[in-house]
Design a protein around this motif. Structure first.
Motif: not given
Length: 380
Positions: A56-57, A64-65, A69-75, A90-97
């Motif tokens: 999601n970065w 991966m940007g 749709g592709k994020l759902l495929i990834y998960f 760090g990946l899904y919370m702090l990083g985007p902030v």
């Protein structure tokens, strides 16, 4: 490689082949607990070296940007391969902030270390008197001689045992509305004055914990965003958190385990059970569609708005219903297996894990209040 330009089918095939060839066998299908850093580190670094760790970065920050749709495929492929949750605060919370609100120095300092695994993050939000009512927090950070002096306590922090750093909300100004005077601060957990204590859950896991701060000195440059305006950042992070906790990952993983058990035991041939199973699968498909919608809104920069609360309710309550059916189908086998060294079903442990799912990240009662007041405009 430009994943965005790939067809969904090609992207799915790429992920599936890589996961099949590279996920360590000891990490696959881990329904009972989140593997510790020592167990998952090599896989974390494998994804990092591949450039697949932060889907999601933006790509300019090492992600991966992916679009929604592709994020759902990834998960979905992560879940299909039986890959466990990584150390992802760090990946899904702090990083985007940090990407949205951090200084260039903070981005250059912290983002690469998240991707390299040198920094492992825990969240310091909840407190004994501030859970769903987060703005009621009492931890203070007093500015003195260019440093913050932090005192207080944080509770229910995931991954605390291996964490090297924590991002916290602390009160830096008093005498204002409780949502004001709060700041978002990064703390090195090796700092003097910090005490940690792990908490064992009903499922026998200890990935949660509490932290005590006793005159902990934190550099001023660890402040993220403006002083006293951390509530806005907190809402941004909660937006990411609610989107993440409202993702189909949890119920999808549970449904995969239920499906595997049902097929192997033939119980899905029973019309009554098949009907209940089909309803759960349809609920999950509807949630996937809703998740894709909110993901597209976030990706486009529109923000997801208060209505994103519906996802967290949807995901966690679907997870509970799946866990209920799974335990019902396994019966005595599922309960007895829990006490064995090798639990072949994970049904009772899944049931235990599904209970607090509707409480963490803002309990579902609070999410329904948000929907009632801010979306439906109902009176208080």
């Amino acid at each position: 490689m430009n994943w965005i330009e790939m067809t969904d089918e090609a992207f799915r095939d790429l992920l599936r082949a890589f996961f099949a060839a590279n996920v360590p066998s000891h990490l696959r299908n881990h329904p009972h607990r989140i593997p510790r850093w020592a167990e998952s580190k090599d896989w974390y670094l494998t994804l990092a070296s591949k450039g697949w760790l932060a889907p999601n970065w933006p790509r300019e920050h090492g992600g991966m940007g992916l679009d929604a749709g592709k994020l759902l495929i990834y998960f979905s492929e992560i879940e299909r391969a039986g890959i466990p949750r990584l150390y992802d605060m760090g990946l899904y919370m702090l990083g985007p902030v940090l990407i949205r609100h951090g200084t260039e120095e903070q981005k250059q300092t912290y983002l690469p270390k998240i991707l390299s695994g040198k920094h492992l993050w825990a969240q310091g939000y909840s407190e004994p008197e501030a859970g769903s009512d987060l703005a009621n927090l009492r931890t203070t950070a007093t500015l003195k001689d260019g440093e913050f002096i932090v005192n207080g306590q944080k509770l229910w922090s995931t991954f605390l045992d291996d964490a090297t750093h924590m991002y916290i909300l602390a009160r830096t100004k008093t005498g204002t509305r409780k949502q004001e005077g709060i700041s978002f601060i990064i703390v090195d957990l090796a700092s003097p004055g910090i005490t940690r204590r792990l908490i064992k859950t009903l499922a026998g896991q200890d990935e949660l914990g509490e932290v005590f701060f006793d005159n902990v000195r934190v550099p001023y440059e660890n402040l993220v965003g403006p002083l006293h305006n951390g509530w806005g950042l907190a809402k941004d992070l909660l937006e990411f958190e609610r989107l993440n906790n409202g993702s189909p990952k949890l119920p999808l993983s549970a449904l995969n385990l239920l499906t595997a058990y049902g097929v192997s035991n033939g119980v899905l041939q029973d019309p009554w059970i098949s009907s209940r199973f089909t309803q759960l699968r349809m609920d999950l498909e509807d949630q996937i569609t809703a998740y894709r919608y909110f993901g597209e809104r976030l990706k486009s920069g529109k923000g997801v708005g208060p209505e994103v609360s519906i996802l967290k309710v949807w995901s966690t309550e679907t997870f509970q219903r799946i866990a209920d059916l799974f335990l019902e189908l396994t019966g005595e086998e599922g309960i007895e297996a829990y006490w064995s060294d090798d639990d072949p079903t994970g049904a009772l442990r899944m049931f235990f894990n599904s209970r607090p799912a509707t409480i963490y990240a803002g309990c579902n009662e609070v999410q329904r209040d948000i929907l009632a007041k801010r979306v439906l405009q109902l009176p208080g």
